[in-house]
Design an enzyme around this catalytic site. Structure first.
Site, PDB file in Angstrom:
ATOM      1  N   ASP A  89       0.872  -1.184   0.000  1.00 36.18           N
ATOM      2  CA  ASP A  89       0.000   0.000   0.000  1.00 36.18           C
ATOM      3  C   ASP A  89       0.906   1.231   0.000  1.00 36.18           C
ATOM      4  O   ASP A  89       1.452   1.596   1.038  1.00 36.18           O
ATOM      5  CB  ASP A  89      -0.899   0.013   1.245  1.00 36.18           C
ATOM      6  CG  ASP A  89      -1.975  -1.078   1.225  1.00 36.18           C
ATOM      7  OD1 ASP A  89      -1.671  -2.194   0.726  1.00 36.18           O
ATOM      8  OD2 ASP A  89      -3.092  -0.835   1.721  1.00 36.18           O
ATOM      9  N   LYS A 151      -6.663   3.488  -3.540  1.00 35.24           N
ATOM     10  CA  LYS A 151      -7.105   3.483  -2.136  1.00 35.24           C
ATOM     11  C   LYS A 151      -7.322   4.925  -1.688  1.00 35.24           C
ATOM     12  O   LYS A 151      -6.559   5.818  -2.055  1.00 35.24           O
ATOM     13  CB  LYS A 151      -6.032   2.775  -1.300  1.00 35.24           C
ATOM     14  CG  LYS A 151      -6.241   2.798   0.203  1.00 35.24           C
ATOM     15  CD  LYS A 151      -5.149   1.980   0.893  1.00 35.24           C
ATOM     16  CE  LYS A 151      -5.090   2.236   2.389  1.00 35.24           C
ATOM     17  NZ  LYS A 151      -4.005   1.508   3.059  1.00 35.24           N
ATOM     18  N   LYS A 180     -10.056   0.418  -2.734  1.00 45.46           N
ATOM     19  CA  LYS A 180      -9.992   0.131  -1.298  1.00 45.46           C
ATOM     20  C   LYS A 180     -10.417   1.383  -0.534  1.00 45.46           C
ATOM     21  O   LYS A 180      -9.859   2.459  -0.728  1.00 45.46           O
ATOM     22  CB  LYS A 180      -8.576  -0.291  -0.885  1.00 45.46           C
ATOM     23  CG  LYS A 180      -8.425  -0.506   0.626  1.00 45.46           C
ATOM     24  CD  LYS A 180      -7.058  -1.079   0.986  1.00 45.46           C
ATOM     25  CE  LYS A 180      -6.826  -1.068   2.500  1.00 45.46           C
ATOM     26  NZ  LYS A 180      -5.502  -1.615   2.881  1.00 45.46           N
TER      27      LYS A 180
END
Length: 212
Positions: A89, A151, A180
């Site tokens: 991430d 995300k 996400k």
């Protein structure tokens, strides 16, 4: 809806202890969460604690500001994979995006994706600092760089995920990448709503409360 399968069980505070990581992994294994999301220094430990389970290890890179050099982020991502992570991430360079340095932002995502190969790359665009136009641009650049997910947030900015942002991001990436939602996902109703809007993963430290 099996919400547990959407959850990246997350602990990223500065004060996280070894015991916290052990507990996080035990909870993730017990509730069959998709993954745990941890800081780089705990990847090896998480991998060890989760041995024999299906729970994956995700590591954050360039966290939480995204303002490191590209080479630093690439090194961090590679090392996390070597230590047992299968998902990264990463935080984009928000200021470079806002300055219109789109080539820089895309190239950075590209290099990290290249460095981690078939492993999953989630690109944190930190929506709280961006206009809708910038959010769209960040998603487009992530797609061009072959990221697997976009995300919403680190959870360390001025705000977390919103329904509007998830909807917008999904409208840009369609089926070419996943979304996400992260930051402020605290209860079952909210989690279900994000999934209905198209989020395929939820980053939260409230996973247990959500599924109970």
């Amino acid at each position: 809806m099996e919400l547990n399968k959407y959850i990246d069980h997350t602990i990223l505070k500065a004060t996280v202890s070894q015991k916290d990581i052990e507990k996080l992994c035990a909870e993730a294994a017990e509730h069959k969460f998709y993954s745990v999301c941890v800081n780089g220094c705990y990847v090896k430990d998480a991998k060890k604690y989760l041995e024999g389970t299906d729970v994956k290890v995700a590591a954050v890179v360039g966290f939480p500001l995204g303002a490191m050099t590209t080479a630093t982020k690439v090194f961090e991502a590679k090392e996390a994979i070597e230590n047992g992570a299968s998902e990264i991430d990463m935080v984009i360079n928000v200021a470079k995006l806002q300055d219109g340095e789109y080539g820089y932002v895309e190239e950075e995502i590209c290099q990290i994706k290249e460095a981690i190969g078939k492993n999953v790359l989630k690109v944190i665009i930190e929506t709280c600092y961006l206009s809708d136009e910038e959010k769209v641009k960040a998603c487009e650049l992530s797609l061009k760089a072959k990221a697997d997910f976009v995300k919403t947030s680190t959870g360390f900015g001025t705000g977390g995920a919103t329904f509007e942002d998830v909807k917008l991001m999904k409208s840009v990436v369609g089926n070419n990448a996943k979304v996400k939602a992260s930051g402020g996902v605290k209860d079952k109703e909210t989690a279900e709503k994000y999934v209905e809007l198209g989020a395929e993963r939820l980053g939260t430290s409230s996973g247990i409360e959500i599924i109970k």
